[in-house]
Design an enzyme around this catalytic site. Structure first.
Site, PDB file in Angstrom:
ATOM      1  N   ASP A  13      -2.976 -69.762  29.349  1.00 10.90           N
ATOM      2  CA  ASP A  13      -2.911 -70.813  30.361  1.00 10.90           C
ATOM      3  C   ASP A  13      -2.006 -71.943  29.906  1.00 10.90           C
ATOM      4  O   ASP A  13      -1.227 -72.472  30.679  1.00 10.90           O
ATOM      5  CB  ASP A  13      -4.315 -71.359  30.675  1.00 10.90           C
ATOM      6  N   ARG A  72      -3.642 -77.548  24.201  1.00 11.07           N
ATOM      7  CA  ARG A  72      -4.983 -78.079  23.992  1.00 11.07           C
ATOM      8  C   ARG A  72      -5.893 -77.004  23.394  1.00 11.07           C
ATOM      9  O   ARG A  72      -5.459 -75.892  23.111  1.00 11.07           O
ATOM     10  CB  ARG A  72      -5.544 -78.631  25.297  1.00 11.07           C
ATOM     11  N   ASP A  73      -7.157 -77.332  23.248  1.00 10.25           N
ATOM     12  CA  ASP A  73      -8.101 -76.387  22.635  1.00 10.25           C
ATOM     13  C   ASP A  73      -8.485 -75.308  23.635  1.00 10.25           C
ATOM     14  O   ASP A  73      -9.632 -75.159  24.011  1.00 10.25           O
ATOM     15  CB  ASP A  73      -9.344 -77.136  22.151  1.00 10.25           C
ATOM     16  N   GLU A  74      -7.493 -74.566  24.085  1.00 10.59           N
ATOM     17  CA  GLU A  74      -7.729 -73.548  25.097  1.00 10.59           C
ATOM     18  C   GLU A  74      -6.817 -72.365  24.766  1.00 10.59           C
ATOM     19  O   GLU A  74      -7.224 -71.474  24.061  1.00 10.59           O
ATOM     20  CB  GLU A  74      -7.479 -74.135  26.491  1.00 10.59           C
ATOM     21  N   GLU A 118       0.226 -78.419  34.860  1.00 14.43           N
ATOM     22  CA  GLU A 118      -1.026 -77.809  35.325  1.00 14.43           C
ATOM     23  C   GLU A 118      -1.459 -78.360  36.682  1.00 14.43           C
ATOM     24  O   GLU A 118      -1.981 -77.652  37.521  1.00 14.43           O
ATOM     25  CB  GLU A 118      -2.125 -78.094  34.296  1.00 14.43           C
ATOM     26  N   HIS A 123       1.677 -75.280  32.052  1.00 14.78           N
ATOM     27  CA  HIS A 123       0.782 -74.293  32.660  1.00 14.78           C
ATOM     28  C   HIS A 123       1.619 -73.566  33.709  1.00 14.78           C
ATOM     29  O   HIS A 123       2.075 -74.197  34.654  1.00 14.78           O
ATOM     30  CB  HIS A 123      -0.329 -75.047  33.391  1.00 14.78           C
TER      31      HIS A 123
HETATM   32  C1  BGC Z   1      -7.553 -73.232  32.399  1.00 18.55           C
HETATM   33  C2  BGC Z   1      -6.997 -72.458  33.526  1.00 18.55           C
HETATM   34  C3  BGC Z   1      -7.985 -71.558  34.090  1.00 18.55           C
HETATM   35  C4  BGC Z   1      -9.151 -72.376  34.517  1.00 18.55           C
HETATM   36  C5  BGC Z   1     -10.244 -71.590  35.090  1.00 18.55           C
HETATM   37  C6  BGC Z   1      -8.744 -73.989  32.860  1.00 18.55           C
HETATM   38  O1  BGC Z   1      -9.349 -74.677  31.858  1.00 18.55           O
HETATM   39  O2  BGC Z   1      -6.635 -74.022  31.786  1.00 18.55           O
HETATM   40  O3  BGC Z   1      -5.731 -72.411  33.742  1.00 18.55           O
HETATM   41  O4  BGC Z   1      -7.547 -70.653  35.021  1.00 18.55           O
HETATM   42  O5  BGC Z   1      -9.656 -73.158  33.482  1.00 18.55           O
HETATM   43  O6  BGC Z   1     -10.459 -72.031  36.292  1.00 18.55           O
END
Ligand code: BGC
Length: 864
Positions: A456, A460-462, A736, A757
């Site tokens: 995504d 960040r922490d993702e 995003e 994003h």
């Molecule tokens: C992410 C997304 C993801 C979404 C789920 C977010 O935190 O960054 O891109 O699809 O959560 O709805």
């Protein structure tokens, strides 16, 4: 005509393949018109023996020809060449030879043990990276050597001090619960008669470092290595060196190295010569050995991550109040910084990263959430020290360097762009510089987020494999780069993470322990992604391989829906993510489009694609079954969500877009639905209000249903929400949120505000297919037959797209000069095309080659 560009499973000369019957492809090269293949002959050798000679096969197929020779053994190398016959029956010369080499096909081919450090960190404490070494002696001349290597975690491998590869972040990020990936390297040239040493550094990577917002050790508690070095001597005898308890280990300068947190490197703790033969390792410890994790070990399936490009700062750094310096690379990238510094021993330099600056000129790092994203380098005191981290990456445009004792040197900071080395295939440019910048931003968000898996965001922490994001973007991605291998691997992960009932988790690999069905538009990635790869690359193998999994998913939707309504509020109160980040809802992050509407629309779509897939594979009964299923869902959709006058409940742009794009409405209601959609757009001052789910299809719906004018209005809209708003704010990647930063409110909620994003970049598909007009024909996929349909509009006076397809280069290049529309088209050899001139309904069929068309062009042609 020449026969060139031989490919095996999308790779050029792959080393270490475990597909038992690999597929072979090539391209024809010719400057003539109408070039096509009428026959081919493939000849495959193992050593000097011919093991498969197809003879002359009458066929126009030049891609994905399945190897059908004798079974191949582990490590077997074969070479192959091909010649083709053209439309006049004239044969080409044989191609230059290509080759592939099999990997380790059986689990028992792996002879070593899993090894690693005796020390592990904890859920919140990082541990130093283990260095591992194994000295050995070659007592006779060597003919060939292969390193077979994998890890739970990451590895960096050296032989006699030399890196064995330019690949980084190896072995990658598979669904570690079920499988890991291995690589094979030809290391013959790195070895010498006499003393040699294998040296490996292990990193936590995704396996035991932080993933997402979770604590460490998600898949396991420490990195582990499994490797074997196969030596073939000149006298044909063989020997293998394996990972086992004879290896030694120590910790060195890499005190911490974590994808989210960053790296801490203390150069005072360097171990000079640790990976060279004469090093004294008597003070090192014996490695720990670990039980076999019992997961599959699979050969690499797609391109690996590499350093792709270097960027220099675009201006002199600015000073911070605490004597730091902020550098601007001019581009939001994924990667890291190579630092060149000098200073007193023990000085610690701190590198922090950000995508944006705050109004006061300091770095904006609030949106990184728990990701520390900071690298520390402690100097050893040499005259010049060069440092680049190994097992971490950051998403950034700006880097703040703190802790310097003197002035920064001129070359202190270099940005290193890293991503999966997916080959570039597409370009798009047009007469409008802002749209060109939009294309630039889409491409960069693709680069920055295609790192091992489709993520995504990179900062960040993702940084997770969010299925919805990947699904909306895959079509655009397949224009910009060849992503077939990249997604082949990720699809395997997706299937590996599928639940027994059939649902797909929200992120792949699955990073939530109590995960459940990802919901509409997210889980449907399982159907949409392989179908898109089929359209773009003609790949039926993926459909076949995963057929049972795809069926299981659609059947799960059918079972869990209530009278064909997916995510019925009484059955599934959660219902998925809705039209994520849309601007039409009351929720913080959700759109006003109801979740059962989105669910049912996607159920109908997935069932219909499933019917298509069954049909492609010749499974007629299944095809009929899913057509009927999809029809029942259509009926349910209309019953529940559509009034007799064509109003759609939710009354959002996305509701109309889905109903129209997925053909859910009866013909007679479509015009009214289009009008309502356009009205809503107009009432918002020609703005969209769609989120992740509706935005990718919005312009397609408008152009398809006769409102190209409105589509272009939205494309050229510069105030937010719009695609060009971020561009006018100097964005270099896709944001995003439509309102990631606005003049009146500043930054959006830092809890979720990524500037990289790609989801909204899904408009790239419309630029290629509608503005430039390059389309696949689903009946002859992979661009075997191309449909050219350029639809100029707005103030555009020219557009050009190129696509290096599996058949070769496709070009669509139009311009409007003096009331003349002129169009240059290139159809690659062995392909054909249908040409639809703008404003006409009649089409023309053309053969391979270059074509030029003109047409009178008056404003009236240009739609309303
Ligand atoms: C992410 C997304 C993801 C979404 C789920 C977010 O935190 O960054 O891109 O699809 O959560 O709805």
């Amino acid at each position: 005509m020449e026969t060139t560009n031989l490919r095996c499973e999308y790779f050029k000369n792959p080393l270490g393949l475990d597909v038992p019957l690999p597929r072979l492809s090539w391209q024809l090269q010719s400057t003539g018109q109408g070039t096509k293949q009428t026959a081919y002959q493939i000849v495959i050798n193992s050593g000097s023996d011919v093991i498969w000679d197809t003879g002359k096969v009458k066929s126009s197929q030049s891609v994905h020809i399945v190897y059908n020779g004798p079974a191949l053994a582990s490590g077997q190398r074969v070479s192959w060449k091909v010649r083709t016959w053209d439309q006049n029956g004239k044969p080409s010369l044989y191609s230059a030879p290509a080759w592939w080499e099999m990997g380790l096909l059986n689990r028992k081919d792996w002879k070593g043990q899993w090894i690693g450090s005796t020390v592990a960190g904890g859920p919140y404490t990082m541990a130093p990276c283990p260095f591992l070494r194994k000295p050995f002696i070659l007592d006779k001349p060597l003919a060939a050597a292969r390193l077979y290597i994998t890890a739970l975690g990451l590895y960096e491998a050296f032989i006699n001090g030399n890196l064995v590869t330019k690949d980084i972040f190896t072995p990658g990020w598979p669904e570690f619960r079920n499988r890991t990936i291995y690589q094979v390297y030809d290391v013959t040239e790195l070895l010498q008669t006499g003393k040699n040493t294998l040296g490996i550094v292990l990193g936590d990577g995704w396996y035991c470092g932080h993933v997402g917002w979770e604590a460490r050790q998600f898949f396991g508690d420490r990195p582990e290595l499994l490797a074997q070095l196969k030596l073939v001597y000149a006298d044909r005898s063989e020997y293998i060196i394996v990972t086992d308890s004879t290896w030694k280990t120590a910790t060195g300068p890499l005190l911490e190295s974590d994808i989210m947190m960053g790296e801490s490197y203390d150069a005072r703790r360097d171990i000079p010569g640790w990976n060279l033969p004469d090093f004294d390792d008597s003070s090192w410890y014996c490695v720990a050995t670990f039980p076999d994790p019992g997961i599959a070990i699979v050969a690499q399936q797609g391109p690996l991550v590499r350093r792709i490009q270097e960027l220099k700062p675009i201006a002199e750094p600015t000073r911070t109040i605490d004597s730091g310096y902020i550098y601007d690379l001019g581009q939001n990238i994924t990667g890291r910084v190579r630092l060149k510094v000098s200073g007193p021993k023990g000085t610690t330099i701190r590198l922090r990263f950000s995508e944006m600056l705050k109004p006061d000129g300091t770095i904006y790092s609030e949106n990184l959430r728990l990701a520390r994203a900071t690298d520390y380098y402690t100097l050893k005191g040499d005259s010049e020290e060069v440092y680049e981290p190994r097992f971490t990456f950051h998403g950034f445009r700006y880097v703040e360097v703190g802790g310097l004792t003197g002035d920064p040197g001129p070359d202190m900071v270099t940005g290193i762009v890293i991503h999966s080395a997916t080959p570039p295939t597409g370009t798009f440019e047009c007469s409008d510089p802002l749209i060109n910048q939009l294309q630039h931003n889409i491409l960069w968000s693709q680069k920055d987020n295609f790192l091992e898996i489709p993520t995504d965001c990179p900062q960040r922490d993702e940084r997770l494999g969010w299925t919805g994001d990947a699904q909306v973007f895959i079509r655009t991605a397949a224009f910009n780069m060849n992503i077939a291998g990249f997604f082949t691997k990720w699809l395997d992960d997706m299937v590996a993470s599928q639940s027994r009932e059939g649902w797909i988790p929200k992120t792949v690999p699955n990073t939530e322990l109590n995960n459940k069905d990802a919901g509409p538009a997210w889980a449907d990635a399982l159907i949409i992604c392989p179908w898109t790869l089929y359209l773009c690359y003609g790949d039926t193998h993926l459909l076949e391989k995963h057929y049972a999994a795809l069926k299981r998913f659609v059947d799960y939707l059918s079972r869990t829906s209530q009278r064909e309504i997916r995510c019925h509020p009484t059955v599934d109160p959660w219902g998925g993510f809705g039209d994520w980040l849309a601007l039409d809802g009351s929720g913080k992050t959700e759109g006003g489009t109801s979740k059962d509407l989105i669910g049912t629309a996607f159920f109908a779509y997935s069932a219909r694609l499933m019917a298509n897939i069954a049909q492609v594979l010749g499974k007629d009964n299944d095809a009929e079954y899913y057509v009927k299923m999809s029809e029942r869902v259509h009926e349910a959709f209309n019953r529940r969500f559509v009034t007799q006058e064509g109003l759609i409940v939710s009354q959002t742009q996305t509701a109309y877009v889905l109903a129209l794009h997925f053909d859910l409405l009866p013909e007679e209601l479509r015009p009214a639905a289009v009008d309502t959609l356009v009205n809503d757009i107009e009432q918002r001052g020609w703005h969209l209000s769609t989120g992740f789910v509706g935005s990718p299809y919005l312009l397609h719906v408008l152009s398809r249903f006769g409102r190209l004018d409105v589509a272009y209005k939205l494309l050229f809209q510069k105030t937010w929400p719009s695609w060009l708003y971020a561009v006018t704010q100097g964005a270099t990647t896709i944001w995003e949120r439509w309102d990631g930063w606005t003049h009146d409110r500043g930054f959006q909620d830092p809890g979720m505000n990524s500037f990289n994003h790609y989801a909204y970049g899904a408009i790239g598909d419309w630029l290629y297919t509608v503005v430039a007009g390059i389309n696949v024909d689903p009946a002859r996929p992979g661009y075997k037959h191309i449909i050219f349909h350029a639809q100029p509009g707005g103030s555009l006076t020219s557009a050009k797209a190129t696509l290096n397809s599996i058949y070769g280069l496709i070009v669509s290049d139009w311009r409007i000069v003096d009331d003349q529309f002129a169009w240059d088209i290139v159809v690659p050899p062995n392909a054909t095309a249908t040409i639809l001139l703008p404003g006409t309904i009649t089409s023309q069929e053309v053969e391979a080659g270059r074509h030029h068309f003109t047409k009178d062009w008056h404003k009236s042609v240009n739609g309303r």
